[in-house]
Design a protein around this motif. Structure first.
Motif, mmCIF file in Angstrom:
data_model
loop_
_atom_site.group_PDB
_atom_site.id
_atom_site.type_symbol
_atom_site.label_atom_id
_atom_site.label_comp_id
_atom_site.label_asym_id
_atom_site.label_seq_id
_atom_site.Cartn_x
_atom_site.Cartn_y
_atom_site.Cartn_z
ATOM 1 N N ASN A 1 -7.448 1.090 4.145
ATOM 2 C CA ASN A 1 -7.842 2.140 3.191
ATOM 3 C C ASN A 1 -8.929 3.040 3.774
ATOM 4 O O ASN A 1 -9.840 3.489 3.070
ATOM 5 C CB ASN A 1 -8.313 1.533 1.868
ATOM 6 N N SER B 1 0.807 -1.219 0.000
ATOM 7 C CA SER B 1 0.000 0.000 0.000
ATOM 8 C C SER B 1 0.840 1.269 0.000
ATOM 9 O O SER B 1 0.289 2.374 0.030
ATOM 10 C CB SER B 1 -0.935 0.016 1.213
ATOM 11 N N LYS C 1 -0.646 10.513 -4.094
ATOM 12 C CA LYS C 1 -1.176 10.495 -2.734
ATOM 13 C C LYS C 1 -0.119 11.037 -1.777
ATOM 14 O O LYS C 1 1.035 10.603 -1.809
ATOM 15 C CB LYS C 1 -1.585 9.081 -2.320
ATOM 16 N N TYR D 1 -5.228 3.735 7.678
ATOM 17 C CA TYR D 1 -5.416 4.041 6.256
ATOM 18 C C TYR D 1 -4.674 3.044 5.377
ATOM 19 O O TYR D 1 -5.216 2.541 4.376
ATOM 20 C CB TYR D 1 -4.948 5.463 5.962
ATOM 21 N N HIS E 1 2.873 6.933 -2.842
ATOM 22 C CA HIS E 1 2.601 7.754 -1.667
ATOM 23 C C HIS E 1 3.827 8.590 -1.317
ATOM 24 O O HIS E 1 4.972 8.170 -1.542
ATOM 25 C CB HIS E 1 2.241 6.891 -0.454
#
Length: 355
Positions: free
Chosen positions: A172, A98, A134, A168, A102
């Motif tokens: 998510n 994930s 992000k 998060y 980012h």
């Protein structure tokens, strides 16, 4: 396990993209490499205590942190969050998949709270140039909503605690932040241009200058109102053009200045030196870069620290130099160089020569 995390290093205007590599292997030592300041080496105990207080496990293995590129010195407490997330991901406590696309930035407190990030606009500008979509930071809710309007393709993950970041990344789940949008910011003018009676020739000259973005020099006897009139010049300046908004916002973010639709108006009351007025030597040599259309991409390639001057604070607006005849020759020579290659409108006033 090797983990890569994207973060930034503050520079003179736009932050520089930094890649943090976190590797955990057999052993017991903690290593930091990549041309780092001693302040980052001191972060270890703070991050260790924060993870423990938040219920996470500190891996009892060899932890290696490597910051790239190597030629840039890294410093600052904003590396706390990417280091903490990197250690959790490299030790298998959270999902590493994930972390793609980012950018992480934020200083941690011992109870897991994340300090608010300054210069948020320029951080998102740097993320946009790197193709990241992000950004995980902690900013005021009103600031978060405002910068989202500039970066439609970037999702701002506004978090205030380390637990919210982990939640998060794992589920998510974006934390809900109360939206406190302030009322329209009013501009505090010195006074209205229409308040001045007489001085028709001077007023006409300033009106033409405001409409055409021309430089102005008012020369007249002392006490007739030259300074009083120019002090009201910002009340007749047009709004910022859409092409100039991004650069003005970048400088406002760097100066932590509240951005508004009004152009900046900087007044210089006393004689300055060259550095305070035009910045450091390296910044002076970049005066033409601020005029280019792709100014953001140009500035992102500059990896040195520098100091902006009051002249740069007025980019997109006007700079008022009163009693210009009293300024030393070194400032006047530097001003002459900058006049043709900058989007700063220079307003000057002086009394007639005594001779």
């Amino acid at each position: 396990m090797l983990i890569q995390i994207q973060t930034i290093q503050p520079s003179f205007l736009l932050p520089i993209p930094i890649t943090l590599e976190v590797n955990i292997s057999r052993g017991i030592k903690f290593h930091i490499a990549g041309n780092v300041h001693s302040s980052i080496k001191e972060n270890r105990q703070r991050i260790y205590t924060t993870l423990k207080n938040c219920g996470w496990h500190w891996p009892g293995q060899r932890i290696t942190l490597n910051f790239r590129p190597l030629e840039i010195q890294k410093s600052g407490s904003h590396y706390d969050l990417p280091i903490a997330i990197g250690i959790l991901a490299a030790s298998g406590q959270i999902k590493s998949s994930s972390l793609d696309n980012h950018l992480f930035c934020g200083a941690l407190q011992l109870d897991g709270r994340i300090e608010q990030t300054k210069n948020a606009f320029n951080i998102l500008e740097s993320a946009s140039l790197c193709g990241l979509n992000k950004v995980v930071i902690h900013v005021e809710s009103a600031e978060s909503e405002r910068i989202r309007d500039f970066f439609k393709g970037i999702e701002v993950i506004n978090v205030s605690r380390l637990a919210e970041v982990v939640d998060y990344l794992q589920n998510n789940k974006i934390p809900k932040v109360p939206c406190n949008i302030p009322e329209n910011i009013s501009h505090d003018f010195f006074g209205c241009f229409s308040e001045v009676k007489g001085l028709a020739a001077y007023k006409r000259a300033l009106e033409i200058a405001a409409a055409g973005n021309h430089n102005v020099l008012l020369n007249g006897p002392p006490g007739i109102g030259k300074t009083m009139l120019i002090n009201r010049f910002d009340s007749i300046m047009p709004p910022i053009n859409p092409q100039e908004v991004r650069l003005v916002e970048m400088i406002s973010s760097k100066l932590e200045r509240v951005y508004s639709k009004w152009r900046p108006f900087i007044k210089i009351a006393t004689v300055q030196n060259v550095k305070s007025l035009f910045g450091s030597i390296r910044i002076q040599n970049l005066h033409s870069v601020f005029m280019e259309e792709e100014v953001a991409s140009k500035l992102s390639q500059i990896s040195h620290d520098g100091e902006l001057g009051k002249f740069h604070n007025a980019i997109g607006g006007a700079l008022f130099l009163d009693e210009i005849s009293s300024y030393p020759k070194s400032i006047l020579d530097t001003l002459q160089i900058h006049l043709g290659d900058s989007n700063v409108q220079v307003l000057m006033a002086m009394n007639p020569c005594h001779c």
